[in-house]
Design a protein around this motif. Structure first.
Motif, mmCIF file in Angstrom:
data_model
loop_
_atom_site.group_PDB
_atom_site.id
_atom_site.type_symbol
_atom_site.label_atom_id
_atom_site.label_comp_id
_atom_site.label_asym_id
_atom_site.label_seq_id
_atom_site.Cartn_x
_atom_site.Cartn_y
_atom_site.Cartn_z
ATOM 1 N N LYS A 182 66.420 66.151 14.593
ATOM 2 C CA LYS A 182 65.165 66.485 15.274
ATOM 3 C C LYS A 182 64.092 65.409 15.052
ATOM 4 O O LYS A 182 63.751 65.088 13.910
ATOM 5 C CB LYS A 182 64.637 67.817 14.754
ATOM 6 C CG LYS A 182 65.583 68.984 15.021
ATOM 7 C CD LYS A 182 64.905 70.301 14.757
ATOM 8 C CE LYS A 182 65.790 71.445 15.206
ATOM 9 N NZ LYS A 182 66.991 71.586 14.367
ATOM 10 N N PRO A 183 63.529 64.911 16.141
ATOM 11 C CA PRO A 183 62.492 63.882 15.996
ATOM 12 C C PRO A 183 61.327 64.318 15.114
ATOM 13 O O PRO A 183 60.809 63.516 14.329
ATOM 14 C CB PRO A 183 62.035 63.646 17.444
ATOM 15 C CG PRO A 183 63.235 63.986 18.261
ATOM 16 C CD PRO A 183 63.905 65.138 17.556
ATOM 17 N N ARG A 184 60.916 65.583 15.201
ATOM 18 C CA ARG A 184 59.751 65.981 14.390
ATOM 19 C C ARG A 184 60.097 65.968 12.898
ATOM 20 O O ARG A 184 59.252 65.653 12.059
ATOM 21 C CB ARG A 184 59.212 67.346 14.831
ATOM 22 C CG ARG A 184 60.081 68.525 14.478
ATOM 23 C CD ARG A 184 59.401 69.844 14.863
ATOM 24 N NE ARG A 184 60.101 71.004 14.350
ATOM 25 C CZ ARG A 184 61.151 71.560 14.956
ATOM 26 N NH1 ARG A 184 61.603 71.056 16.095
ATOM 27 N NH2 ARG A 184 61.753 72.603 14.426
ATOM 28 N N ARG A 219 60.818 60.463 26.254
ATOM 29 C CA ARG A 219 59.740 61.444 26.306
ATOM 30 C C ARG A 219 59.416 61.775 27.755
ATOM 31 O O ARG A 219 59.282 62.913 28.130
ATOM 32 C CB ARG A 219 58.502 60.860 25.625
ATOM 33 C CG ARG A 219 58.636 60.888 24.130
ATOM 34 C CD ARG A 219 57.397 61.513 23.523
ATOM 35 N NE ARG A 219 57.642 61.781 22.121
ATOM 36 C CZ ARG A 219 57.256 60.956 21.155
ATOM 37 N NH1 ARG A 219 56.614 59.853 21.424
ATOM 38 N NH2 ARG A 219 57.519 61.252 19.904
ATOM 39 N N ARG A 252 60.094 62.275 11.819
ATOM 40 C CA ARG A 252 58.719 61.794 11.587
ATOM 41 C C ARG A 252 58.215 62.305 10.238
ATOM 42 O O ARG A 252 57.598 61.583 9.461
ATOM 43 C CB ARG A 252 57.817 62.273 12.729
ATOM 44 C CG ARG A 252 56.406 61.710 12.670
ATOM 45 C CD ARG A 252 55.677 61.862 13.992
ATOM 46 N NE ARG A 252 55.573 63.245 14.441
ATOM 47 C CZ ARG A 252 56.113 63.720 15.550
ATOM 48 N NH1 ARG A 252 56.803 62.938 16.333
ATOM 49 N NH2 ARG A 252 55.969 64.985 15.874
ATOM 50 N N LEU A 300 61.899 55.403 23.295
ATOM 51 C CA LEU A 300 61.251 56.658 22.927
ATOM 52 C C LEU A 300 60.361 57.131 24.071
ATOM 53 O O LEU A 300 60.407 58.274 24.487
ATOM 54 C CB LEU A 300 60.413 56.436 21.665
ATOM 55 C CG LEU A 300 59.696 57.643 21.111
ATOM 56 C CD1 LEU A 300 60.711 58.700 20.718
ATOM 57 C CD2 LEU A 300 58.857 57.254 19.911
ATOM 58 N N MET A 307 62.632 56.304 15.909
ATOM 59 C CA MET A 307 61.657 56.414 14.806
ATOM 60 C C MET A 307 62.123 55.635 13.581
ATOM 61 O O MET A 307 61.336 54.978 12.917
ATOM 62 C CB MET A 307 61.454 57.876 14.446
ATOM 63 C CG MET A 307 60.620 58.589 15.486
ATOM 64 S SD MET A 307 60.391 60.294 15.023
ATOM 65 C CE MET A 307 59.653 60.884 16.534
ATOM 66 N N ASP A 346 65.605 59.559 20.102
ATOM 67 C CA ASP A 346 64.237 59.508 19.557
ATOM 68 C C ASP A 346 64.261 59.417 18.028
ATOM 69 O O ASP A 346 63.438 58.733 17.412
ATOM 70 C CB ASP A 346 63.453 60.752 19.980
ATOM 71 C CG ASP A 346 63.238 60.802 21.488
ATOM 72 O OD1 ASP A 346 63.580 59.820 22.169
ATOM 73 O OD2 ASP A 346 62.729 61.816 21.976
ATOM 74 N N VAL A 347 65.216 60.129 17.431
ATOM 75 C CA VAL A 347 65.350 60.063 15.962
ATOM 76 C C VAL A 347 65.622 58.619 15.542
ATOM 77 O O VAL A 347 64.966 58.083 14.639
ATOM 78 C CB VAL A 347 66.490 61.004 15.480
ATOM 79 C CG1 VAL A 347 66.855 60.716 14.032
ATOM 80 C CG2 VAL A 347 66.083 62.468 15.640
ATOM 81 N N ALA A 357 62.556 64.886 24.734
ATOM 82 C CA ALA A 357 62.190 64.862 23.328
ATOM 83 C C ALA A 357 61.955 66.262 22.774
ATOM 84 O O ALA A 357 61.036 66.951 23.181
ATOM 85 C CB ALA A 357 60.962 63.997 23.122
ATOM 86 N N ASP A 358 62.853 66.686 21.928
ATOM 87 C CA ASP A 358 62.677 67.817 21.069
ATOM 88 C C ASP A 358 61.820 68.932 21.660
ATOM 89 O O ASP A 358 60.652 69.110 21.313
ATOM 90 C CB ASP A 358 62.002 67.301 19.790
ATOM 91 C CG ASP A 358 62.403 68.178 18.626
ATOM 92 O OD1 ASP A 358 63.353 68.952 18.789
ATOM 93 O OD2 ASP A 358 61.766 68.077 17.578
ATOM 94 N N PRO A 384 67.457 63.894 22.022
ATOM 95 C CA PRO A 384 66.559 63.824 20.853
ATOM 96 C C PRO A 384 67.076 62.857 19.786
ATOM 97 O O PRO A 384 66.282 62.248 19.078
ATOM 98 C CB PRO A 384 66.550 65.269 20.328
ATOM 99 C CG PRO A 384 66.912 66.102 21.505
ATOM 100 C CD PRO A 384 67.852 65.279 22.343
#
Ligand code: NAP
Length: 322
Positions: free
Chosen positions: A293-295, A32, A298, A28, A93, A89-90, A37-38, A86
């Motif tokens: 999407k990582p956000r 980043r 989360r 991650l 998480m 990153d997903v 990242a996203d 991304p």
């Protein structure tokens, strides 16, 4: 320190540290720093909570985190350059909560291959509860399974499901053989529409299976009538697909503020309210929202933290969305 403040700090630490999965955390951080990242990230307020909720797989000593990850559409992307994507990153998480469900299928375009490649890059096959499906008529099932093993870089999975009840009798027989050979720990059946619930109920009553995967959300409550209580009664684990009705629920509340009482449930977003509605049902083992999407990942993981709605509060959520 007041309880809410303590919860907030515990959660914020967990969501930022990624201490449970150093490999994932490193990946991650790398992605980043590479700027992948996203890019259109908008802030998601940190939810409040402590340890993510887990639910038992009935009849076993095993538990699953209540929020997993689906891959339909979301992971149907190029298999190139995944390390900096991304989607990496997903997955990172998801890996912060060991043993989380990662659900895919050979019929989701490249999603199964993308999931397999990401697991390989993160060296994380053993850190997830990997679920895939037989999405083919029985005659093609062995070839499809062999392809899934290659795509997933894995000889065995944790859960193999008959997708949408395709040739379910013969395909279940094949799944049982694979279970006996140690190629899958659990077997199950899936569907995504209410008009298939009666057929699912029949299978739950008559067959020995470990999991049912079915559609259930605050906008599609049909499973509550018979199927969910039946699974609970018969000790069958339940995965929930289409928890956001493929995103439709978000469109329904677009531009509308969260009700003030969402804070009483430690919900920081509509997504968390929708997911808490699902995972607070006593028959539900885990929900598998899909995201690219990582956000959003989360945000979704935050739904397993903090207070859960009781029966009255669940009705309040349903009334609001209705
Ligand atoms: N028959 C079957 O076996 C069957 C059928 C359907 C689904 N499934 C499984 O269940 C999984 C989930 O169902 P689904 O893919 O149909 O849809 P879903 O999870 O109900 O909704 C996915 C949609 O919600 C969006 N989203 C996710 N998290 C969000 C958030 N926090 N805030 C705002 N938007 C958010 C996603 O967009 P972004 O990518 O932009 O986040 C995507 O458009 C599937 O991926 C699959 O693994 C199985």
């Amino acid at each position: 320190m007041p309880t809410d403040r303590r919860r907030f700090l515990a959660c914020a630490t967990m969501l930022t540290a990624g201490a449970a999965a150093p490999v994932a955390g490193r990946a991650l951080a790398q992605s980043r720093s590479s700027g992948s990242a996203d890019a259109d990230a908008e802030p998601v307020p940190p939810p409040i909570g402590g340890e993510p909720m887990r639910r038992p797989i009935p009849g076993t000593r095993e538990t699953l985190p209540a929020i997993g990850l689906g891959t339909a559409d979301a992971f149907d992307s190029s298999t190139q350059g995944l390390q900096q994507s991304p989607l990496s990153d997903v997955l990172a998480m998801l890996l912060r909560t060991p043993g989380s469900v990662l659900d895919t299928a050979p019929s989701y375009g490249t999603a199964e291959a993308v999931a397999g490649e990401l697991l390989r890059l993160h060296n994380a096959r053993r850190q997830v509860f990997l679920a895939t499906k037989i999405s083919a008529p029985a005659a093609s099932a062995p070839a499809q399974w062999a392809r899934s093993q290659r795509e997933l870089h894995s000889e065995a999975v944790d859960l193999l499901q008959v997708h949408n009840l395709i040739d379910w009798q013969e395909n279940l027989r094949f799944l049982r053989q694979l279970q006996e050979q140690g190629k899958t720990r659990y077997i199950g059946v899936t569907h995504y529409r209410a008009d298939a619930h009666a057929a699912l109920e029949q299978i739950v009553r008559s067959e020995k299976i470990d999991f049912v995967q079915v559609n259930y959300s605050v906008g599609e409550r049909e499973a509550e009538r018979t199927l969910l209580p039946l699974c609970r009664q018969r000790g069958i684990a339940v995965l929930i697909n289409r928890p956001f009705q493929d995103g439709r629920l978000f469109r329904a509340v677009q531009g509308k503020p969260l009700p003030p009482w969402a804070g009483e449930l430690d919900c920081a977003s509509w997504g968390q309210l929708f997911l808490k509605f699902i995972i607070s049902h006593p028959a539900v083992t885990a929900a598998i929202p899909a995201t690219s999407k990582p956000r959003h990942m989360r945000d979704n993981l935050g739904a397993a933290l903090g207070r859960m709605p009781d029966a009255k509060q669940r009705e309040r959520i349903a009334a609001l969305v209705a």
